[in-house]
Enzyme design. Structure first.
Site: not given
Ligand code: G6P
Length: 623
Positions: A519, A496, A2, A27, A75, A618, A101-102, A503, A500
């Site tokens: 395994h 990672e 948010c 956000r 969000w 994000k 927000n929260g 996501e 990606k």
């Molecule tokens: C969300 C974002 C990710 C990020 C994660 C941790 O899931 O989409 O890209 O890695 O949060 O966020 P931070 O700001 O703590 O690195």
């Protein structure tokens, strides 16, 4: 999660609020809304399901006049993403509107109480409870709004950043925070300002504000701000004791918030990596003496050098960086390192010793679980070192010392340049410790630093080598599952790479240590299953060659990331991308780049919204 924007001053509020919402859309983008006190003194609320553009369309024919307003991009947590649940929310009498927000954890209890007392609710959100409670307390206590806000927030359990408009007082904007971020911009006004007329901005971060002023106040937890058009700003804590805010000058650059000719922020951020890493290294590596100078480490040497062990807490991509950091710090500085998901660590009664050092890694500096992990560690007497990107963020302020990665604002939801910035910061941290602990020979220490200085150039070469990815990404568009394999330093890169892909393209993908294939996951391999193998020449090359053989003999299709000049793995692969040679521990800095690009191009080919993938945000400020 948010985003909140607010404005009071001489200018038209609506364009400022909308522009701010676009900046904060990363956000959350389930719905958007705006509330204004317009020229005729009405308190209006316009909202729409979906993105800010939908809100703009909804407000097209409406009265958007007014020089005070608040806005929100959501969000969803409580209540499905629809217009009714979108913020701002009115109070029952429509005198107040509020954005939040929260999460208000005790909202059900509060709502039941308020309903018993005749208040009616329109939405399913926890937020509406707040605005109704404030109005209820103001009416029953016959007090002014700011007193009612104090009373209400004392009754609330949970996290909040809020902004409130009061139709009866178009000259004041009220804001408060606990656990969720809120920045106040102190503006300069303009030629239309009456003498003595001030302007204030609100933002969940500084991005909606930087265009107008670089003077900001980071509101602290449990602080309430009363911002008046006459320039008076009063900041109090929940006990109504006046606080002395610190005015901070922002170092942000407006260009960093634009796409700069790229189709998406993610692509821009991938291509920014060579420069981002130069900025991360700047002032920290002395190229003449080949030594590292990290202020955060220098300032906290005593605590760091006596550490029994290091625990790294993080979430998402930052957690993957932590895994690579563990390998490097253990190898260079010979300190045991544990890596924890912050969300697990905070709730599982971990054994924490006061001599442990906790490193918290967070791009945004606002991730709720990471923040809570820090608080837990500090309550055990631990020293907490932060590795953050966003200056002034909650985690940067909560930690005892730390390093900013300085890669510039990251706006694409999928993290890219922050990941490599975190890796470089962890490498510098490990080297600084190794130097103090004398765990590396002088020669090796200098050699490693020299190799580190070469990374930006090698990143550029990697980007240049990766031009073909766009072509074969199209072939991957049709796959439903994908496996990523790596060993040693490249195992977290496999995680990672898979993250990606999940996501932004919504293709199911798993990352595995290559030897673990046998395994279980090898049962999944057939001609339909692409297997991405990260196999640079150094590290456990021969071992991974055997793993590739095992996949090939089961008709798996191989996409490999290899060191320039490699022929063995290349010949075994269906597709191959070359990266420049570097030391084993630095390979992730290069090998992750083709994986970022692969996901990006697959997602684009599938027509996904790369910068704002579904259901994600994000900055995850709720647990
Ligand atoms: C969300 C974002 C990710 C990020 C994660 C941790 O899931 O989409 O890209 O890695 O949060 O966020 P931070 O700001 O703590 O690195």
């Amino acid at each position: 999660m948010c985003g909140i924007v607010g404005y009071i001053g001489p200018k038209d509020a609506y364009p400022i609020l909308i522009k701010g919402l676009h900046r904060l859309e990363y956000r959350g983008y389930d719905s958007a809304g705006v509330s204004l006190i317009n020229q005729s003194g009405s308190l209006v609320v316009y909202k729409a399901k979906g993105k800010v553009a939908a809100l703009e369309a909804a407000a097209e024919e409406k009265d958007i006049s007014g020089t005070i307003g608040i806005a929100h991009t959501r969000w969803a947590t409580h209540g499905e993403p629809n217009t009714t649940n979108a913020h701002p929310h009115y109070s029952q009498s429509h005198s107040l509107s509020l954005v939040h927000n929260g999460i208000i954890e005790n909202y059900k209890t509060l709502r039941t109480e308020l309903e018993k007392n005749g208040m009616t609710f329109q939405s399913e959100t926890d937020t509406e409870v707040l605005v109704q409670l404030i109005e209820y307390l103001q009416t029953t206590h016959h007090c002014d709004l700011i007193t009612a806000v104090h009373l209400a927030l004392k009754n609330v359990i949970g996290a909040y950043a809020i902004a409130i408009l009061d139709k009866r007082n178009p000259n004041q904007l009220i804001a408060a925070r606990k656990g969720s971020p809120l920045v106040i911009g102190v503006g300069k006004g303009n030629e239309t300002a009456a003498p003595g007329e001030a302007e204030f901005f609100l933002g969940s971060d500084a991005t909606p504000i930087i265009e107008y002023t670089n003077q900001v106040i980071y509101l602290q937890d449990e602080e309430i701000a009363l911002l008046n058009r006459n320039g008076k700003q009063l900041i109090t804590n929940l006990e109504s004791v006046q606080q002395t805010p610190q005015l901070v000058t922002l170092q942000m650059n407006l260009d960093e918030l634009e796409k700069g000719g790229y189709a998406h922020f993610m692509l821009k951020e991938i291509f920014e990596q060579p420069n981002a890493i130069r900025n991360c290294l700047r002032g920290r590596i002395d190229r003449d003496t080949l030594s590292i100078k990290l202020k955060g480490v220098d300032e906290s040497k005593d605590r760091l050098l006596t550490a029994r062990r290091i625990i790294i807490c993080a979430c998402g991509t930052s957690w993957h960086a932590a895994l690579i950091g563990k390998y490097f710090i253990e190898e260079a500085a010979k300190i045991p390192v544990d890596v924890e998901y912050a969300s697990e660590f905070r709730y599982r009664n971990p054994v924490i010793d006061k001599d442990d050092v906790v490193i918290a890694i967070s791009q945004s500096g606002e991730t709720a679980d990471t923040l809570a992990a820090i608080q837990l560690a500090q309550s055990h007497g631990c020293f907490v070192y932060g590795i953050c990107n966003v200056v002034g963020s909650s985690i940067a302020r909560a930690t005892d010392s730390g390093t900013f990665i300085h890669v510039g604002p990251e706006i694409g939801v999928a993290s890219t340049k922050a990941f490599t910035g975190q890796l470089v910061s962890l490498i510098m941290f490990g080297l600084a410790l190794a130097k103090e602990k004398k765990t590396l020979s002088e020669t090796l220490y200098h050699e490693i630093i020299n190799d580190l200085t070469l990374i930006p150039e090698k990143m550029q070469q990697t980007l240049d080598n990766s031009k073909g990815i766009e072509q074969f990404a199209k072939i991957f568009t049709y796959c439903k599952n994908c496996i990523y394999l790596g060993r040693g330093y490249n195992y977290p890169v496999a995680l990672e790479g898979a993250l990606k892909l999940k996501e932004i393209s919504y293709i199911h993908a798993e990352g595995y240590p290559a030897a673990e294939m046998k395994h279980g996951p090898i049962a999944l391999v057939d001609e339909e299953m692409p297997v991405v193998v990260i196999a640079p020449r150094r590290g456990m090359y021969e071992k991974i060659v055997s793993n590739i053989q095992e996949i090939k003999s089961r008709n798996g299709r191989i996409l490999s990331i290899v060191t320039e000049g490699d022929t063995q793995v290349k010949n075994m692969s269906d597709f191959c991308i070359e990266v420049p040679d570097t030391r084993d521990s630095f390979a992730p800095l290069l090998s992750v780049i083709p994986l970022q690009l692969l996901s990006y191009h697959i997602a684009v080919a599938k027509g996904r919204n790369v910068d704002q993938p579904r259901n994600l945000a994000k900055s995850v400020t709720v647990e």
